[in-house]
Design a protein around this motif. Structure first.
Motif, short mmCIF file in Angstrom:
data_model
loop_
_atom_site.label_atom_id
_atom_site.label_comp_id
_atom_site.label_asym_id
_atom_site.label_seq_id
_atom_site.Cartn_x
_atom_site.Cartn_y
_atom_site.Cartn_z
N MET A 166 -4.82 10.31 -4.41
CA MET A 166 -6.14 10.51 -4.98
C MET A 166 -7.22 9.99 -4.03
O MET A 166 -8.23 10.62 -3.83
CB MET A 166 -6.20 9.79 -6.33
CG MET A 166 -7.45 10.04 -7.07
SD MET A 166 -7.40 11.69 -7.72
CE MET A 166 -8.68 11.66 -8.87
N ILE A 167 -6.99 8.79 -3.47
CA ILE A 167 -7.99 8.22 -2.56
C ILE A 167 -8.10 9.07 -1.31
O ILE A 167 -9.19 9.32 -0.82
CB ILE A 167 -7.62 6.77 -2.21
CG1 ILE A 167 -7.77 5.88 -3.44
CG2 ILE A 167 -8.49 6.24 -1.09
CD1 ILE A 167 -7.33 4.47 -3.23
N ARG A 168 -6.98 9.52 -0.80
CA ARG A 168 -7.01 10.30 0.43
C ARG A 168 -7.76 11.60 0.26
O ARG A 168 -8.51 12.03 1.14
CB ARG A 168 -5.59 10.59 0.90
CG ARG A 168 -4.90 9.34 1.39
CD ARG A 168 -3.51 9.62 1.85
NE ARG A 168 -2.86 8.36 2.20
CZ ARG A 168 -1.62 8.24 2.52
NH1 ARG A 168 -0.83 9.30 2.54
NH2 ARG A 168 -1.11 7.08 2.83
N TYR B 261 -11.10 9.62 5.99
CA TYR B 261 -11.18 8.16 5.87
C TYR B 261 -10.35 7.64 4.70
O TYR B 261 -10.20 6.43 4.54
CB TYR B 261 -12.63 7.72 5.69
CG TYR B 261 -13.50 8.14 6.86
CD1 TYR B 261 -13.35 7.51 8.08
CD2 TYR B 261 -14.41 9.16 6.73
CE1 TYR B 261 -14.13 7.89 9.16
CE2 TYR B 261 -15.20 9.54 7.79
CZ TYR B 261 -15.05 8.91 9.02
OH TYR B 261 -15.82 9.29 10.08
N GLY B 262 -9.79 8.52 3.91
CA GLY B 262 -9.03 8.10 2.74
C GLY B 262 -7.75 7.38 3.08
O GLY B 262 -7.28 6.55 2.30
N ALA B 263 -7.16 7.67 4.24
CA ALA B 263 -5.93 6.97 4.63
C ALA B 263 -6.22 5.55 5.08
O ALA B 263 -5.31 4.72 5.10
CB ALA B 263 -5.24 7.74 5.74
N ASN B 264 -7.44 5.27 5.45
CA ASN B 264 -7.77 3.92 5.91
C ASN B 264 -7.75 2.89 4.78
O ASN B 264 -7.44 1.73 5.02
CB ASN B 264 -9.14 3.91 6.58
CG ASN B 264 -9.15 4.66 7.88
OD1 ASN B 264 -8.10 4.88 8.48
ND2 ASN B 264 -10.32 5.07 8.32
N ILE B 265 -8.09 3.31 3.59
CA ILE B 265 -8.15 2.36 2.46
C ILE B 265 -6.76 1.84 2.12
O ILE B 265 -6.55 0.61 2.06
CB ILE B 265 -8.86 3.00 1.25
CG1 ILE B 265 -10.31 3.28 1.62
CG2 ILE B 265 -8.77 2.09 0.03
CD1 ILE B 265 -11.05 4.11 0.61
N PRO B 266 -5.74 2.69 1.90
CA PRO B 266 -4.40 2.15 1.65
C PRO B 266 -3.83 1.37 2.83
O PRO B 266 -3.14 0.37 2.65
CB PRO B 266 -3.55 3.39 1.36
CG PRO B 266 -4.50 4.43 0.98
CD PRO B 266 -5.77 4.13 1.70
N ALA B 267 -4.16 1.81 4.05
CA ALA B 267 -3.67 1.09 5.24
C ALA B 267 -4.29 -0.31 5.31
O ALA B 267 -3.61 -1.28 5.65
CB ALA B 267 -4.00 1.88 6.49
N PHE B 268 -5.57 -0.42 4.99
CA PHE B 268 -6.23 -1.72 4.98
C PHE B 268 -5.62 -2.63 3.92
O PHE B 268 -5.35 -3.81 4.18
CB PHE B 268 -7.73 -1.55 4.72
CG PHE B 268 -8.46 -2.85 4.58
CD1 PHE B 268 -8.75 -3.61 5.70
CD2 PHE B 268 -8.83 -3.32 3.33
CE1 PHE B 268 -9.42 -4.82 5.57
CE2 PHE B 268 -9.49 -4.52 3.20
CZ PHE B 268 -9.79 -5.27 4.32
N LEU B 269 -5.37 -2.10 2.74
CA LEU B 269 -4.77 -2.91 1.67
C LEU B 269 -3.36 -3.36 2.04
O LEU B 269 -2.97 -4.50 1.77
CB LEU B 269 -4.77 -2.12 0.36
CG LEU B 269 -6.15 -1.83 -0.23
CD1 LEU B 269 -6.00 -0.95 -1.47
CD2 LEU B 269 -6.88 -3.11 -0.55
N HIS B 270 -2.61 -2.49 2.66
CA HIS B 270 -1.25 -2.83 3.10
C HIS B 270 -1.30 -3.93 4.17
O HIS B 270 -0.52 -4.88 4.12
CB HIS B 270 -0.56 -1.58 3.64
CG HIS B 270 0.83 -1.81 4.09
ND1 HIS B 270 1.86 -2.00 3.22
CD2 HIS B 270 1.35 -1.89 5.33
CE1 HIS B 270 2.97 -2.19 3.90
NE2 HIS B 270 2.68 -2.12 5.20
#
Length: 60
Positions: free
Chosen positions: A1-3, A9-18
């Motif tokens: 959903m975020i992606r 830029y949506g892949a950056n949010i889960p990568a940052f959280l990880h």
């Protein structure tokens, strides 16, 4: 959903959280290791016969 919502830029949010979770986990592991070493030094100063029992309680 975020992606899909944030396009490329949506892949950056889960990568940052990880990455944030990994840094916190390793930070806590190193903090625990440091505290265990401090406890070993304290116990060796209080009870000098502890080093004769065995194990790896020598301060590093």
């Amino acid at each position: 959903m975020i992606r899909s919502s944030f396009a490329i830029y949506g892949a950056n949010i889960p990568a940052f959280l990880h990455g944030f979770a990994a840094v916190m986990r390793f930070g806590l592991a190193f903090k625990l290791l440091r505290e265990v070493r401090r406890m070993n030094i304290l116990l060796l100063n209080v009870w000098s016969g502890l080093k004769d029992i065995g194990g790896e309680l020598e301060p590093v």
